[in-house]
Design an enzyme around this catalytic site. Sequence first.
Site, short mmCIF file in Angstrom:
data_model
loop_
_atom_site.label_atom_id
_atom_site.label_comp_id
_atom_site.label_asym_id
_atom_site.label_seq_id
_atom_site.Cartn_x
_atom_site.Cartn_y
_atom_site.Cartn_z
N CYS A 39 0.85 -1.20 0.00
CA CYS A 39 0.00 0.00 0.00
C CYS A 39 0.88 1.25 0.00
O CYS A 39 1.87 1.32 0.74
CB CYS A 39 -0.89 -0.02 1.24
SG CYS A 39 -1.96 1.42 1.33
N CYS A 67 0.83 4.66 6.98
CA CYS A 67 0.23 4.46 8.31
C CYS A 67 1.21 3.64 9.18
O CYS A 67 1.51 2.49 8.85
CB CYS A 67 -1.11 3.75 8.18
SG CYS A 67 -2.15 4.41 6.87
N CYS A 124 0.66 -0.08 10.26
CA CYS A 124 0.10 -1.06 9.31
C CYS A 124 1.14 -1.96 8.65
O CYS A 124 2.07 -1.49 7.99
CB CYS A 124 -0.71 -0.34 8.24
SG CYS A 124 -1.57 -1.53 7.18
N CYS A 177 -16.90 -8.73 5.59
CA CYS A 177 -16.14 -7.49 5.34
C CYS A 177 -14.93 -7.77 4.46
O CYS A 177 -14.15 -8.68 4.77
CB CYS A 177 -15.65 -6.89 6.65
SG CYS A 177 -16.96 -6.57 7.83
N CYS A 231 -19.71 -5.45 3.74
CA CYS A 231 -18.94 -4.30 4.21
C CYS A 231 -17.63 -4.28 3.43
O CYS A 231 -17.09 -5.35 3.11
CB CYS A 231 -18.66 -4.46 5.70
SG CYS A 231 -17.56 -3.19 6.36
N CYS A 243 -19.03 2.76 9.12
CA CYS A 243 -18.27 2.04 10.15
C CYS A 243 -16.96 2.81 10.33
O CYS A 243 -16.16 2.90 9.39
CB CYS A 243 -18.00 0.61 9.67
SG CYS A 243 -16.88 -0.32 10.74
N ARG A 301 -17.45 -2.25 18.13
CA ARG A 301 -16.78 -3.53 17.81
C ARG A 301 -15.47 -3.69 18.56
O ARG A 301 -14.59 -2.83 18.47
CB ARG A 301 -16.54 -3.66 16.31
CG ARG A 301 -15.83 -4.97 15.97
CD ARG A 301 -15.70 -5.22 14.50
NE ARG A 301 -16.99 -5.32 13.87
CZ ARG A 301 -17.30 -4.75 12.71
NH1 ARG A 301 -16.41 -4.05 12.07
NH2 ARG A 301 -18.51 -4.90 12.20
N1 SAM Z 1 -6.54 0.65 3.24
C1 SAM Z 1 -7.80 0.91 3.80
C2 SAM Z 1 -7.78 2.04 4.82
O1 SAM Z 1 -6.74 2.30 5.41
O2 SAM Z 1 -8.84 2.64 5.04
C3 SAM Z 1 -8.46 -0.31 4.40
C4 SAM Z 1 -7.67 -1.32 5.17
S1 SAM Z 1 -6.94 -0.79 6.70
C5 SAM Z 1 -5.95 -2.18 7.08
C6 SAM Z 1 -8.29 -0.78 7.84
C7 SAM Z 1 -7.99 -0.40 9.26
O3 SAM Z 1 -7.33 -1.46 9.93
C8 SAM Z 1 -7.09 0.79 9.52
O4 SAM Z 1 -7.73 2.01 9.37
C9 SAM Z 1 -6.68 0.56 10.96
O5 SAM Z 1 -7.56 1.22 11.83
C10 SAM Z 1 -6.77 -0.95 11.12
N2 SAM Z 1 -5.44 -1.54 11.32
C11 SAM Z 1 -4.47 -1.69 10.40
N3 SAM Z 1 -3.36 -2.22 10.93
C12 SAM Z 1 -3.62 -2.41 12.24
C13 SAM Z 1 -2.88 -2.91 13.34
N4 SAM Z 1 -1.61 -3.31 13.19
N5 SAM Z 1 -3.46 -2.97 14.54
C14 SAM Z 1 -4.74 -2.55 14.70
N6 SAM Z 1 -5.50 -2.05 13.71
C15 SAM Z 1 -4.95 -1.98 12.49
FE1 SF4 Z 2 -2.69 1.20 3.47
FE2 SF4 Z 2 -2.60 0.00 5.80
FE3 SF4 Z 2 -2.87 2.63 5.71
FE4 SF4 Z 2 -4.93 1.03 4.90
S1 SF4 Z 2 -4.08 1.22 6.96
S2 SF4 Z 2 -4.11 2.86 3.88
S3 SF4 Z 2 -3.74 -0.68 4.04
S4 SF4 Z 2 -1.09 1.46 5.00
#
Ligand code: SAM
Ligand code: SF4
Length: 361
Positions: free
Chosen positions: A65, A69, A72, A109, A140, A200, A272
């Site tokens: 990606c 973040c 992530c 989802c 979802c 959500c 949740r």
């Molecule tokens: N890429 C899209 C986005 O960021 O909106 C969708 C997927 S992203 C993985 C969805 C959510 O997963 C993130 O906004 C975050 O809140 C949660 N998430 C991702 N990595 C995580 C982690 N290591 N621990 C807890 N929550 C996590």
């Molecule tokens: Fe990409 Fe992870 Fe951020 Fe979603 S949370 S935008 S998958 S880096």
Amino acid sequence: MTPIVLNLSIAAGQIRYDWTLDQVMELYQLPFNDLMFLAASIHRQNFNPNEVQVSTLLSIKTGSCPEDCKYCPQSAHYSTGLEKEKLIEIDQVIAQAKAALDSGASRFCMGAAWRSPTERDMPQVVEMVRQVKSMGLETCMTLGMLDQKQAQTLSDAGLDYYNHNLDTSPEFYGQIISTRTFGDRLATLQHVRDSGMKVCSGGILGMGEQQADRASMLIELARMEPQPESVPVNMLVRVPGTPMESAEDVDPFDFIRTVAVARIMMPASHVRLSAGRESMNDQMQSMAFFAGANSIFYGEKLLTTANPEANRDKELFRRLGIQPEGKATEVRVGSWTPENCPKNNNRFYDATMGKKEKSVN
Ligand code: SAM
Ligand code: SF4
Ligand code: DTB
């Protein structure tokens, strides 16, 4: 310490969109048992406290990606050893959705590691929504940012919910993500709402934020009109290779306090208990359910990280007398029913514990 002042509109669980930081911090600072009692009372005015909504999660496009973040594992900015994948085939999605249905999930989802979907991806994604929906599951998706047209396309295809988290407070946000702004997130959520889909949106605890950041994030969620139908509270899953790999533990009581405060501020939303359950013991999860959490992800995997084994969840539900929402509910003598719900027969749980009511406006 100033005695906590709870006015009856809070105790009675009326929806308020105008929480101030001081008010929310007052809730956080309540003695733990008082906070739990208040949250549990509001919870049972709005929901059957012995039912938990069950969703299943599938990653339809994993890794690489472009966003940064810091929590992530799927960000291309960090080396987490994740195999990147292309958007998976519809057949695979259908097979997983069938398994979810068979295991008792009511919602399916689908998540993609995208900044936002491209026009090229949309037809395939739309087809996934159509086919999963036709199986009788709620749908979802979480695909990153959406413009109004994309949100409308998904809504028209039958997508019920769109997940897009605020993740943290507007004040702390810049320390976690630099490639898109808090305002970008709010804009996507508005597009989702305007398209007619259910929202959500929630966040993550354990990224080094202060309690005031948690309060501030909840204020942003609670001020949306209508409030999000679903509010995931994630505990950070610390993934080696991400900048958050050594983040400090969250005190379990602070985590549960946040669930309780979310329940009080968003009384009609599903809260949740989302990522991080793998590292929570059964007692902590049961306390989160008591505090008002009433939704989980079920199944051994979240998107890329582990979730509790299905059998462990089944056993926990059995031990707690919890049933999946929407399935035939066995009513036991003395347990919650719509008829004995305090909201419906006007019996009021005295959540003020006899303290004199004073306005917090
Ligand atoms: N890429 C899209 C986005 O960021 O909106 C969708 C997927 S992203 C993985 C969805 C959510 O997963 C993130 O906004 C975050 O809140 C949660 N998430 C991702 N990595 C995580 C982690 N290591 N621990 C807890 N929550 C996590
Ligand atoms: Fe990409 Fe992870 Fe951020 Fe979603 S949370 S935008 S998958 S880096
Ligand atoms: C949400 O708030 N949590 C889910 C879902 N929305 C998409 C994702 C959790 C991801 C945890 C890290 C992973 O498994 O990659």
